[in-house]
Design a protein around this motif. Structure first.
Motif, PDB file in Angstrom:
ATOM      1  N   GLY A  19       0.783  -1.143   0.097  1.00 54.22           N
ATOM      2  CA  GLY A  19       0.005  -0.176  -0.072  1.00 54.22           C
ATOM      3  C   GLY A  19       0.781   1.248  -0.198  1.00 54.22           C
ATOM      4  N   ARG A  20       2.048   1.198   0.090  1.00 53.78           N
ATOM      5  CA  ARG A  20       2.865   2.491   0.002  1.00 53.78           C
ATOM      6  C   ARG A  20       2.840   3.106  -1.256  1.00 53.78           C
ATOM      7  NH1 ARG A  20       8.369   3.924   2.968  1.00 53.78           N
ATOM      8  NH2 ARG A  20       8.686   5.733   1.775  1.00 53.78           N
ATOM      9  N   ARG A  21       2.810   4.425  -1.111  1.00 52.88           N
ATOM     10  CA  ARG A  21       2.444   5.129  -2.394  1.00 52.88           C
ATOM     11  C   ARG A  21       3.184   4.689  -3.496  1.00 52.88           C
ATOM     12  NH1 ARG A  21       1.323  11.467  -3.627  1.00 52.88           N
ATOM     13  NH2 ARG A  21       0.449  11.071  -5.519  1.00 52.88           N
ATOM     14  N   TRP A  22       2.736   4.248  -4.879  1.00 47.50           N
ATOM     15  CA  TRP A  22       3.361   3.958  -5.822  1.00 47.50           C
ATOM     16  C   TRP A  22       3.715   2.583  -5.840  1.00 47.50           C
ATOM     17  CZ3 TRP A  22       1.735   7.484  -9.251  1.00 47.50           C
ATOM     18  CH2 TRP A  22       1.924   8.790  -8.832  1.00 47.50           C
ATOM     19  N   ASN A  23       3.929   1.552  -4.919  1.00 50.47           N
ATOM     20  CA  ASN A  23       4.372   0.321  -4.938  1.00 50.47           C
ATOM     21  C   ASN A  23       3.595  -0.693  -5.863  1.00 50.47           C
ATOM     22  OD1 ASN A  23       6.785   0.925  -3.508  1.00 50.47           O
ATOM     23  ND2 ASN A  23       6.432  -0.135  -1.665  1.00 50.47           N
ATOM     24  N   GLY A  24       2.193  -0.454  -5.202  1.00 50.42           N
ATOM     25  CA  GLY A  24       1.164  -1.154  -6.156  1.00 50.42           C
ATOM     26  C   GLY A  24       0.964  -0.990  -7.668  1.00 50.42           C
ATOM     27  N   PRO A  25       1.104   0.254  -7.871  1.00 48.44           N
ATOM     28  CA  PRO A  25       1.234   0.411  -9.521  1.00 48.44           C
ATOM     29  C   PRO A  25       2.641  -0.084 -10.134  1.00 48.44           C
ATOM     30  CG  PRO A  25       0.112   2.212  -8.541  1.00 48.44           C
ATOM     31  CD  PRO A  25       0.732   1.612  -7.541  1.00 48.44           C
ATOM     32  N   GLU A  39      10.176   2.819 -19.064  1.00 49.37           N
ATOM     33  CA  GLU A  39       8.890   1.866 -19.444  1.00 49.37           C
ATOM     34  C   GLU A  39       7.917   1.825 -18.380  1.00 49.37           C
ATOM     35  OE1 GLU A  39       7.716  -2.269 -21.572  1.00 49.37           O
ATOM     36  OE2 GLU A  39       9.766  -1.875 -20.601  1.00 49.37           O
ATOM     37  N   ILE A  40       8.565   1.672 -17.118  1.00 53.92           N
ATOM     38  CA  ILE A  40       7.637   1.576 -15.820  1.00 53.92           C
ATOM     39  C   ILE A  40       7.339   3.132 -15.681  1.00 53.92           C
ATOM     40  CG2 ILE A  40       7.885   1.233 -13.100  1.00 53.92           C
ATOM     41  CD1 ILE A  40      10.112  -0.829 -14.005  1.00 53.92           C
ATOM     42  N   ARG A  41       7.910   4.131 -15.466  1.00 52.73           N
ATOM     43  CA  ARG A  41       7.716   5.367 -15.286  1.00 52.73           C
ATOM     44  C   ARG A  41       6.366   5.885 -16.236  1.00 52.73           C
ATOM     45  NH1 ARG A  41      12.022   8.363 -16.448  1.00 52.73           N
ATOM     46  NH2 ARG A  41      11.009   8.880 -18.492  1.00 52.73           N
ATOM     47  N   SER A  42       6.593   5.597 -17.521  1.00 51.36           N
ATOM     48  CA  SER A  42       5.497   5.946 -18.511  1.00 51.36           C
ATOM     49  C   SER A  42       4.147   5.422 -18.477  1.00 51.36           C
ATOM     50  CB  SER A  42       6.158   5.744 -19.953  1.00 51.36           C
ATOM     51  OG  SER A  42       6.125   4.130 -20.328  1.00 51.36           O
ATOM     52  N   ARG A  43       4.253   4.174 -17.506  1.00 50.59           N
ATOM     53  CA  ARG A  43       2.865   3.529 -17.578  1.00 50.59           C
ATOM     54  C   ARG A  43       2.103   3.999 -16.121  1.00 50.59           C
ATOM     55  NH1 ARG A  43       3.151  -2.874 -19.174  1.00 50.59           N
ATOM     56  NH2 ARG A  43       4.491  -2.468 -21.036  1.00 50.59           N
ATOM     57  N   ILE A  44       2.890   4.807 -15.528  1.00 50.90           N
ATOM     58  CA  ILE A  44       2.367   5.334 -14.079  1.00 50.90           C
ATOM     59  C   ILE A  44       2.232   6.993 -14.027  1.00 50.90           C
ATOM     60  CG2 ILE A  44       2.479   5.455 -11.691  1.00 50.90           C
ATOM     61  CD1 ILE A  44       4.204   2.717 -12.006  1.00 50.90           C
ATOM     62  N   PRO A  45       1.416   7.497 -14.696  1.00 48.98           N
ATOM     63  CA  PRO A  45       1.323   9.128 -14.579  1.00 48.98           C
ATOM     64  C   PRO A  45       1.395   9.586 -13.368  1.00 48.98           C
ATOM     65  CG  PRO A  45      -0.644   8.103 -15.934  1.00 48.98           C
ATOM     66  CD  PRO A  45      -0.156   6.835 -15.016  1.00 48.98           C
ATOM     67  N   GLY A  46       1.959  10.724 -13.119  1.00 50.81           N
ATOM     68  CA  GLY A  46       2.351  11.386 -12.058  1.00 50.81           C
ATOM     69  C   GLY A  46       3.625  10.946 -11.232  1.00 50.81           C
ATOM     70  N   LEU A  47       4.124   9.828 -11.546  1.00 48.67           N
ATOM     71  CA  LEU A  47       5.397   9.112 -10.748  1.00 48.67           C
ATOM     72  C   LEU A  47       6.448   9.834 -11.161  1.00 48.67           C
ATOM     73  CD1 LEU A  47       6.639   6.938  -8.881  1.00 48.67           C
ATOM     74  CD2 LEU A  47       6.456   5.628 -10.600  1.00 48.67           C
ATOM     75  N   THR A  48       7.370  10.299 -10.338  1.00 49.70           N
ATOM     76  CA  THR A  48       8.635  10.911 -10.656  1.00 49.70           C
ATOM     77  C   THR A  48       9.662  10.162 -10.725  1.00 49.70           C
ATOM     78  OG1 THR A  48       9.216  11.645  -8.514  1.00 49.70           O
ATOM     79  CG2 THR A  48       7.840  13.148  -9.700  1.00 49.70           C
ATOM     80  N   ASP A  49      10.606  10.483 -11.503  1.00 50.30           N
ATOM     81  CA  ASP A  49      11.988   9.763 -11.510  1.00 50.30           C
ATOM     82  C   ASP A  49      12.555   9.277 -10.181  1.00 50.30           C
ATOM     83  OD1 ASP A  49      11.957   9.622 -14.400  1.00 50.30           O
ATOM     84  OD2 ASP A  49      13.874  10.931 -14.380  1.00 50.30           O
ATOM     85  N   ARG A  50      12.606  10.457  -9.206  1.00 53.40           N
ATOM     86  CA  ARG A  50      12.894  10.122  -8.012  1.00 53.40           C
ATOM     87  C   ARG A  50      12.243   9.181  -7.079  1.00 53.40           C
ATOM     88  NH1 ARG A  50      12.102  12.235  -2.947  1.00 53.40           N
ATOM     89  NH2 ARG A  50      10.559  13.155  -3.537  1.00 53.40           N
ATOM     90  N   LEU A  52      10.217   6.986  -8.100  1.00 56.95           N
ATOM     91  CA  LEU A  52      10.262   5.413  -8.800  1.00 56.95           C
ATOM     92  C   LEU A  52      11.648   4.984  -8.412  1.00 56.95           C
ATOM     93  CD1 LEU A  52       9.546   3.186 -10.390  1.00 56.95           C
ATOM     94  CD2 LEU A  52      10.349   4.524 -12.630  1.00 56.95           C
ATOM     95  N   ALA A  53      12.767   5.490  -8.336  1.00 56.08           N
ATOM     96  CA  ALA A  53      13.986   4.995  -7.805  1.00 56.08           C
ATOM     97  C   ALA A  53      13.860   4.474  -6.594  1.00 56.08           C
ATOM     98  CB  ALA A  53      15.182   6.024  -8.407  1.00 56.08           C
ATOM     99  N   GLN A  54      13.439   5.473  -5.688  1.00 55.74           N
ATOM    100  CA  GLN A  54      13.405   5.095  -4.541  1.00 55.74           C
ATOM    101  C   GLN A  54      12.383   3.665  -4.135  1.00 55.74           C
ATOM    102  OE1 GLN A  54      11.351   8.508  -2.524  1.00 55.74           O
ATOM    103  NE2 GLN A  54      13.534   9.398  -2.120  1.00 55.74           N
ATOM    104  N   ARG A  55      11.363   3.787  -4.665  1.00 60.66           N
ATOM    105  CA  ARG A  55      10.401   2.518  -4.808  1.00 60.66           C
ATOM    106  C   ARG A  55      11.172   1.330  -5.105  1.00 60.66           C
ATOM    107  NH1 ARG A  55       8.947   6.036  -1.496  1.00 60.66           N
ATOM    108  NH2 ARG A  55       6.798   6.590  -1.248  1.00 60.66           N
ATOM    109  N   LEU A  56      11.875   1.446  -6.318  1.00 59.70           N
ATOM    110  CA  LEU A  56      12.217   0.123  -6.814  1.00 59.70           C
ATOM    111  C   LEU A  56      13.366  -0.276  -5.984  1.00 59.70           C
ATOM    112  CD1 LEU A  56      12.533   1.217 -10.742  1.00 59.70           C
ATOM    113  CD2 LEU A  56      11.375  -0.773  -9.385  1.00 59.70           C
TER     114      LEU A  56
END
Length: 119
Positions: A19-25, A39-50, A52-56
């Motif tokens: 449930g942590r923000r962005w992890n599910g998407p 590719e991951i970032r382009s599928r999730i509107p509103g997700l920033t590079d920073r 996405l890197a943290q969540r990955l």
């Protein structure tokens, strides 16, 4: 510690991870075949590079995602643990589609299914 407290803490940890923000998407994008950062970032509107890197990195630490790099690209894949989340993510997606609020921008099919259950 009683058994109920152990169950609650394990359950809580799992729900917090998913449930942590962005992890599910992000997990859903990986389940759908995305494997590169852009590719991951382009599928999730509103997700920033920073973020996405943290969540990955977080998902990698938790053993849900593996990162593999070559001289030219970096690929992210779900581990066995990550793939085992597929039915959980699908169930959440079905629940969300069935119970989305009226006037939402999602499909009318989800709204009509939810409306029929509410009657």
């Amino acid at each position: 510690m009683d058994e109920t407290q152990g169950y609650c803490s394990v359950f809580h940890r799992a729900v917090e991870l998913i449930g942590r923000r962005w992890n599910g998407p992000i997990i859903r994008a990986l389940l759908d075949g995305a494997d590169r950062f852009g590719e991951i970032r382009s599928r999730i509107p509103g997700l920033t590079d920073r973020l996405l890197a943290q969540r990955l990195r977080e998902l990698e630490r938790e053993g849900v995602v593996e990162r593999a790099s070559s001289a030219t690209t970096v690929h992210y894949t779900l581990t066995t643990k990550g793939h085992s989340l597929a039915p959980v993510i699908e169930s959440i997606a079905q629940w969300a589609a069935a119970w989305e609020p009226p006037g939402s921008t999602s499909s009318a099919q989800g709204r009509s299914a939810a409306d029929s259950r509410r009657r």
